[in-house]
Design a protein around this motif. Structure first.
Motif, short mmCIF file in Angstrom:
data_model
loop_
_atom_site.label_atom_id
_atom_site.label_comp_id
_atom_site.label_asym_id
_atom_site.label_seq_id
_atom_site.Cartn_x
_atom_site.Cartn_y
_atom_site.Cartn_z
N TYR A 129 10.90 -29.75 -41.33
CA TYR A 129 11.97 -30.34 -40.53
C TYR A 129 12.71 -29.25 -39.76
O TYR A 129 12.82 -28.12 -40.23
N CYS A 130 13.28 -29.62 -38.64
CA CYS A 130 14.22 -28.72 -37.98
C CYS A 130 15.61 -29.33 -38.07
O CYS A 130 15.76 -30.54 -38.30
N LYS A 131 16.59 -28.49 -37.88
CA LYS A 131 17.99 -28.94 -38.00
C LYS A 131 18.88 -27.97 -37.26
O LYS A 131 18.60 -26.78 -37.21
N ARG A 132 19.93 -28.48 -36.69
CA ARG A 132 20.93 -27.61 -36.10
C ARG A 132 21.76 -27.00 -37.22
O ARG A 132 22.26 -27.70 -38.10
N PHE A 151 21.80 -27.35 -26.70
CA PHE A 151 20.80 -26.56 -27.39
C PHE A 151 21.01 -25.07 -27.20
O PHE A 151 20.87 -24.29 -28.14
N SER A 152 21.33 -24.66 -26.00
CA SER A 152 21.37 -23.22 -25.70
C SER A 152 22.40 -22.47 -26.52
O SER A 152 22.24 -21.27 -26.75
N SER A 153 23.41 -23.14 -27.00
CA SER A 153 24.45 -22.48 -27.78
C SER A 153 24.34 -22.76 -29.27
O SER A 153 25.20 -22.35 -30.05
N ALA A 154 23.29 -23.46 -29.67
CA ALA A 154 23.13 -23.85 -31.07
C ALA A 154 22.24 -22.86 -31.82
O ALA A 154 21.27 -22.34 -31.27
N SER A 155 22.58 -22.64 -33.08
CA SER A 155 21.66 -21.99 -34.00
C SER A 155 20.81 -23.08 -34.63
O SER A 155 21.33 -24.11 -35.06
N MET A 156 19.50 -22.85 -34.70
CA MET A 156 18.57 -23.84 -35.20
C MET A 156 17.80 -23.29 -36.39
O MET A 156 17.54 -22.09 -36.48
N GLY A 157 17.42 -24.19 -37.27
CA GLY A 157 16.68 -23.77 -38.45
C GLY A 157 15.49 -24.66 -38.73
O GLY A 157 15.46 -25.82 -38.31
N TRP A 158 14.51 -24.10 -39.43
CA TRP A 158 13.38 -24.86 -39.95
C TRP A 158 13.51 -24.93 -41.47
O TRP A 158 13.80 -23.91 -42.12
N SER A 189 25.74 -29.61 -38.63
CA SER A 189 25.32 -30.98 -38.37
C SER A 189 24.69 -31.56 -39.62
O SER A 189 24.05 -30.84 -40.39
N THR A 190 24.86 -32.85 -39.81
CA THR A 190 24.23 -33.55 -40.93
C THR A 190 22.98 -34.29 -40.49
O THR A 190 22.33 -34.93 -41.30
N ALA A 191 22.63 -34.20 -39.22
CA ALA A 191 21.51 -34.96 -38.69
C ALA A 191 20.17 -34.33 -39.03
O ALA A 191 19.96 -33.14 -38.82
N TRP A 192 19.27 -35.13 -39.55
CA TRP A 192 17.89 -34.74 -39.82
C TRP A 192 16.97 -35.63 -38.99
O TRP A 192 17.18 -36.82 -38.92
N GLY A 193 15.99 -35.05 -38.44
CA GLY A 193 15.00 -35.83 -37.72
C GLY A 193 13.80 -36.13 -38.60
O GLY A 193 13.77 -35.79 -39.78
#
Length: 114
Positions: free
Chosen positions: A93-96, A28-35, A101-105
């Motif tokens: 939703y949030c996403k890396r 997580f600490s090195s990831a850019s995250m989006g909403w 990444s193609t993963a969606w929660g």
């Protein structure tokens, strides 16, 4: 990768909500995250990004109303939403973002209505 958004609900116009997205399975600490959000009948749209160094960017329609933040110790990204409008009604939703990444929660539903 697991992404679990929470904090949605029913709120009146002008109200506020704080969304959370707990993550696991990523550095997580090195990831850019989006909403993102997806309104009924609409395409999913990217609202805000927070990079690993904490810099942020927003789309115009939420700038000055929404604030994205992160807690690296909790591996969680947040979206503070103020001055909510009916047109903000959507599943959020949030996403890396980076690394890609193609993963969606599972998203969280926000309904803005009087």
């Amino acid at each position: 990768v697991q992404l679990q958004a929470s904090g949605g609900g029913l709120v009146q116009p002008g109200g506020s909500l704080r969304l959370s997205c707990a993550t696991s399975g990523i550095i997580f600490s090195s990831a850019s995250m989006g909403w993102y959000r997806q309104a009924p009948g609409e395409q999913r749209e990217l609202l805000a990004i927070i990079s690993a160094d904490g810099s942020t960017v927003y789309i115009d329609s939420v700038k000055d109303r929404f604030t994205i933040s992160r807690d690296n110790a909790k591996k969680t990204v947040y979206l503070q939403m103020n001055s909510l409008k009916p047109e903000d009604t959507a599943v959020y939703y949030c996403k890396r973002i980076l690394p890609p990444s193609t993963a969606w929660g599972q998203g969280t539903l926000v309904t803005v209505s009087s």
